[in-house]
Design a protein around this motif. Structure first.
Motif, short mmCIF file in Angstrom:
data_model
loop_
_atom_site.label_atom_id
_atom_site.label_comp_id
_atom_site.label_asym_id
_atom_site.label_seq_id
_atom_site.Cartn_x
_atom_site.Cartn_y
_atom_site.Cartn_z
N ARG A 290 0.83 -1.20 0.00
CA ARG A 290 0.00 0.00 0.00
C ARG A 290 0.87 1.25 0.00
O ARG A 290 0.58 2.24 -0.68
CB ARG A 290 -0.90 -0.01 1.23
N ALA A 291 1.97 1.20 0.75
CA ALA A 291 2.88 2.35 0.81
C ALA A 291 3.49 2.63 -0.56
O ALA A 291 3.62 3.78 -0.97
CB ALA A 291 3.98 2.09 1.84
N VAL A 293 2.22 1.84 -3.55
CA VAL A 293 1.19 2.37 -4.45
C VAL A 293 0.91 3.84 -4.15
O VAL A 293 0.83 4.68 -5.05
CB VAL A 293 -0.09 1.53 -4.35
N ASP A 294 0.75 4.15 -2.86
CA ASP A 294 0.46 5.53 -2.49
C ASP A 294 1.60 6.47 -2.91
O ASP A 294 1.35 7.56 -3.43
CB ASP A 294 0.25 5.63 -0.98
N TYR A 295 2.84 6.02 -2.69
CA TYR A 295 3.96 6.89 -3.04
C TYR A 295 4.05 7.07 -4.55
O TYR A 295 4.35 8.17 -5.03
CB TYR A 295 5.27 6.32 -2.49
N TRP A 296 3.83 6.00 -5.30
CA TRP A 296 3.84 6.11 -6.78
C TRP A 296 2.83 7.14 -7.23
O TRP A 296 3.13 8.04 -8.02
CB TRP A 296 3.53 4.75 -7.38
N GLN A 297 1.59 7.01 -6.74
CA GLN A 297 0.53 7.90 -7.20
C GLN A 297 0.80 9.35 -6.80
O GLN A 297 0.51 10.27 -7.56
CB GLN A 297 -0.82 7.41 -6.66
N GLN A 298 1.36 9.55 -5.62
CA GLN A 298 1.68 10.90 -5.20
C GLN A 298 2.84 11.48 -6.01
O GLN A 298 2.81 12.64 -6.43
CB GLN A 298 2.03 10.92 -3.71
N ILE A 303 -3.47 10.71 -8.44
CA ILE A 303 -4.05 10.16 -7.22
C ILE A 303 -5.47 9.73 -7.54
O ILE A 303 -6.37 10.54 -7.69
CB ILE A 303 -4.04 11.20 -6.09
N GLN A 304 -5.64 8.45 -7.68
CA GLN A 304 -6.96 7.91 -8.03
C GLN A 304 -7.06 6.51 -7.46
O GLN A 304 -6.30 5.63 -7.82
CB GLN A 304 -7.15 7.85 -9.55
N ASP A 305 -7.95 6.33 -6.52
CA ASP A 305 -8.13 5.00 -5.93
C ASP A 305 -9.03 4.21 -6.87
O ASP A 305 -10.24 4.23 -6.76
CB ASP A 305 -8.77 5.11 -4.54
N THR A 307 -8.96 0.73 -7.70
CA THR A 307 -8.76 -0.70 -7.63
C THR A 307 -9.88 -1.38 -8.40
O THR A 307 -11.03 -1.02 -8.26
CB THR A 307 -8.78 -1.18 -6.17
#
Length: 318
Positions: A290-291, A293-298, A303-305, A307
Motif C-alpha cells: 500500500r505504501a 502504491v500511495d507513493y507512486w501515485q503521489q 491520485i486515483q483510488d 482498484t
C-alpha cells in the motif's frame, strides 16, 4: 503427526533454492554448521537423503525433488499467514518484491530515492522482466504490467492513466529525414526494433481512421539498424538520433517535455490502457505494498483510488 515433523523444512527449502549451505545460512542468519545439522535431522526423520553434497556443489536427490515439490505450496501458505498477521501493524516494513516490465523503468527510477528515504523499513527488490510471471509461485508480492497483460484472476490497482502509444524521434533526426505522415512511410525511415522475451520482434501497432468514429487496427514490421531487447535502450537510441522508437505515451512524455524527443503519426496511434500493479485476490494488500502504491501515485501526481477486478471477475472496487 510428529510434533517435530515441520522442523527444518524452511531451512531445506532455502538450501534447495540457493544450492548452497553458506548462502542459506546468510539468508537465515545462522551458521552453515547449524544448517548442516538441521538438514541431517530432517533427513533422519524422512528416512532418505534429500540433498546430494560435494565440496563444490549441493543438489537435490530424487527424494529431495519430490519432497520440495510437496512442501513448497505449504511454505507459501505459512509465509502468507505470517504476512497477513503482520499486516495488522500500521507501519510498512519488510521485503517488497515486485516484477516490473522494462518499459516501466523510466517511470520508477525518479521515485526510488524518495521512496527509500520515506520508508526506510521497506527493502524494495525490483526484478525487470517482460515474460509472464506467476507472482505467487515465484515469490513476488506484486507485479506491474500494462492493463491488457494482467491475468484475469488478479486484483489490479491503477498506477497511470490510459495514454496513446507513440512513435518518437530526436529533433535532429526529423530535421535530417523529415517526419512520416503515414505509417507506410516508415519504410523509408530507420526504426529501432525490440525483440520480445519469447524471441519474436515486436510489430508496431497502428489504427487507420475509417469514419467519424471508426478505426481499423493493423500492425506492421519495421526495419532499422538496431534491434534491442529493452525499451529504455530503444529510447536512448532514438535520443541519439539513430532512428525512430515505439513506446507508450506516459513513458516518453517526460522526454518530449525536455525537448529530447518529438512525436509523429499521432493520428494513427492506438491507446494503451496504462500501468497497473496486480496481486492475488486471496491475499490482503499489505502495508508495504500500500505504501508503494500511495507513493507512486503521489510522486506521479496521479491520485486515483481505482482498484478493480480484471474482466473475469466482473467486479470493481472503489
Amino acid at each position: 503427526m510428529r510434533m517435530d515433523a515441520l522442523d527444518g523444512i524452511i531451512v531445506f527449502a532455502r538450501v534447495a533454492e540457493r544450492r548452497s549451505f553458506t548462502a542459506a545460512a546468510l539468508e537465515l542468519g545462522v551458521t552453515p554448521a547449524s544448517i548442516s545439522w538441521t538438514i541431517k535431522q530432517l533427513e533422519a526423520r524422512v528416512g532418505a537423503p534429500l540433498l546430494a553434497r560435494t565440496t563444490r556443489s549441493v543438489g537435490l536427490t530424487e527424494a529431495g525433488r519430490l519432497f520440495l515439490e510437496q512442501v513448497t505450496t505449504g511454505i507459501t501458505y505459512v509465509e502468507a499467514a505470517f504476512d497477513a498477521a503482520q499486516s495488522l501493524s500500521h507501519k510498512p516494513r519488510g521485503l517488497l518484491r515486485l516484477s516490473v516490465p522494462f518499459v516501466a523503468q523510466t517511470l520508477i527510477e525518479p521515485m526510488l530515492k524518495g521512496f527509500a528515504d520515506t520508508y526506510p523499513d521497506i527493502e524494495l527488490e525490483l526484478v525487470f522482466e517482460d515474460r509472464f510471471v506467476d507472482i505467487v509461485g515465484e515469490g513476488y508480492d506484486a507485479g506491474i504490467r500494462v492493463g491488457e497483460m494482467i491475468a484475469q484472476d488478479m486484483v489490479a490497482v491503477r498506477l497511470t492513466q490510459a495514454s496513446p502509444r507513440m512513435v518518437v524521434g530526436s529533433p535532429a533526426y526529423f530535421v535530417e529525414h523529415g517526419k512520416p505522415q503515414r505509417p507506410e512511410q516508415l519504410e523509408h525511415h530507420a526504426c529501432i526494433n525490440i525483440r520480445l522475451a519469447g524471441g519474436a520482434v515486436y510489430r508496431w501497432d497502428f489504427v487507420e481512421p475509417t469514419g467519424e468514429r471508426d478505426t481499423r487496427p493493423f500492425s506492421m514490421d519495421v526495419k532499422g539498424p538496431i534491434t534491442v531487447n529493452e525499451p529504455g535502450i530503444s529510447l536512448a537510441a532514438a535520443q541519439a538520433g539513430i532512428g525512430l522508437a515505439y513506446n507508450i505515451g506516459v513513458v516518453v512524455e517526460p522526454l518530449i517535455r525536455q525537448g529530447l524527443l518529438e512525436a509523429c503519426l499521432e493520428a494513427f496511434m492506438p491507446s494503451s490502457p496504462g500501468f497497473f500493479i496486480f496481486f492475488p485476490s486471496r491475499r490482503q494488500m499489505l502495508p508495504k505494498l500500500r505504501a508503494f502504491v500511495d507513493y507512486w501515485q503521489q510522486s506521479t501526481r496521479f491520485i486515483q483510488d481505482d482498484t478493480r477486478q480484471t474482466p473475469a471477475s466482473g467486479k470493481q472496487r472503489r
